[in-house]
Write a protein that holds these residues in place. Structure first.
Motif, PDB file in Angstrom:
ATOM      1  N   HIS A  67       0.842  -1.196   0.000  1.00 17.72           N
ATOM      2  CA  HIS A  67       0.000   0.000   0.000  1.00 17.72           C
ATOM      3  C   HIS A  67       0.875   1.243   0.000  1.00 17.72           C
ATOM      4  O   HIS A  67       2.025   1.198   0.404  1.00 17.72           O
ATOM      5  CB  HIS A  67      -0.814   0.058   1.302  1.00 17.72           C
ATOM      6  N   MET A  78      -5.121   5.281   1.779  1.00 16.63           N
ATOM      7  CA  MET A  78      -4.213   4.202   1.382  1.00 16.63           C
ATOM      8  C   MET A  78      -4.668   3.636   0.049  1.00 16.63           C
ATOM      9  O   MET A  78      -5.859   3.412  -0.163  1.00 16.63           O
ATOM     10  CB  MET A  78      -4.202   3.101   2.432  1.00 16.63           C
ATOM     11  N   HIS A 100       4.017   0.785   2.577  1.00 19.05           N
ATOM     12  CA  HIS A 100       4.033  -0.268   3.592  1.00 19.05           C
ATOM     13  C   HIS A 100       3.423  -1.529   3.017  1.00 19.05           C
ATOM     14  O   HIS A 100       2.726  -1.486   2.015  1.00 19.05           O
ATOM     15  CB  HIS A 100       3.270   0.163   4.850  1.00 19.05           C
ATOM     16  N   MET A 102       0.623  -4.045   3.796  1.00 18.64           N
ATOM     17  CA  MET A 102      -0.571  -4.109   4.640  1.00 18.64           C
ATOM     18  C   MET A 102      -0.929  -5.573   4.850  1.00 18.64           C
ATOM     19  O   MET A 102      -1.074  -6.320   3.873  1.00 18.64           O
ATOM     20  CB  MET A 102      -1.713  -3.399   3.912  1.00 18.64           C
TER      21      MET A 102
HETATM   22 CU   LIG Z   1      -2.296   0.108   4.171  1.00 17.61          CU
END
Ligand SMILES: [Cu+2]
Length: 140
Positions: A67, A78, A100, A102
């Motif tokens: 994400h 996001m 990141h 997720m």
């Molecule tokens: Cu995320």
């Protein structure tokens, strides 16, 4: 006969080639009482060609994907960011407020100090294993 031997060697070379991807400082932000979590790390491409991460798997999560957190109209949102490209000899940082991994549908609430196994799936079929320790919610 010679042709068969060549094909066997080529197949072996493809399977054995490690991806030139170095992962440093992986960590997971603990989210008490939640079945989602974000994983951060720095990715470095040691090779001469761009690498593309096309997916992520974790045995602890029902679903995992890359994400990106962005500001849109003053709101933090996001969005999926796959594939993620890492340029030749370049680095991409996954950090709070930005990129990141997720994790959704965690098998159990993550405890600080626990390690989360991940597999980064690269275009072309190679994969890289990562073991990310869980840090407290207030970790930066
Ligand atoms: Cu995320």
């Amino acid at each position: 006969m010679a042709l068969i031997a060549c094909a066997a060697i080529a197949a072996h070379a493809v399977r054995a080639a490690p991806a030139p991807l170095t992962v440093t400082d992986p960590w997971v932000r603990a989210t008490p009482g939640s079945d989602v979590a974000a994983v951060y790390m720095t990715l470095h491409n040691d090779g001469d060609a761009a690498l593309r991460i096309v997916g992520v798997r974790s045995s602890l999560a029902g679903h995992a994907m890359i994400h990106e957190t962005r500001l849109e109209n003053g709101q933090s949102v996001m969005r999926p960011r796959e594939p993620l490209e890492i340029p030749p000899h370049g680095s991409v940082r996954l950090a709070p407020g930005g990129l990141h991994v997720m994790l959704h549908m965690l098998a159990h609430p993550l405890a600080v100090g626990e390690r989360v196994p991940l597999e980064l799936l690269l275009e072309g079929g190679a994969s890289v294993a990562v073991s990310a320790p869980v840090r407290p919610l207030n970790a930066e």
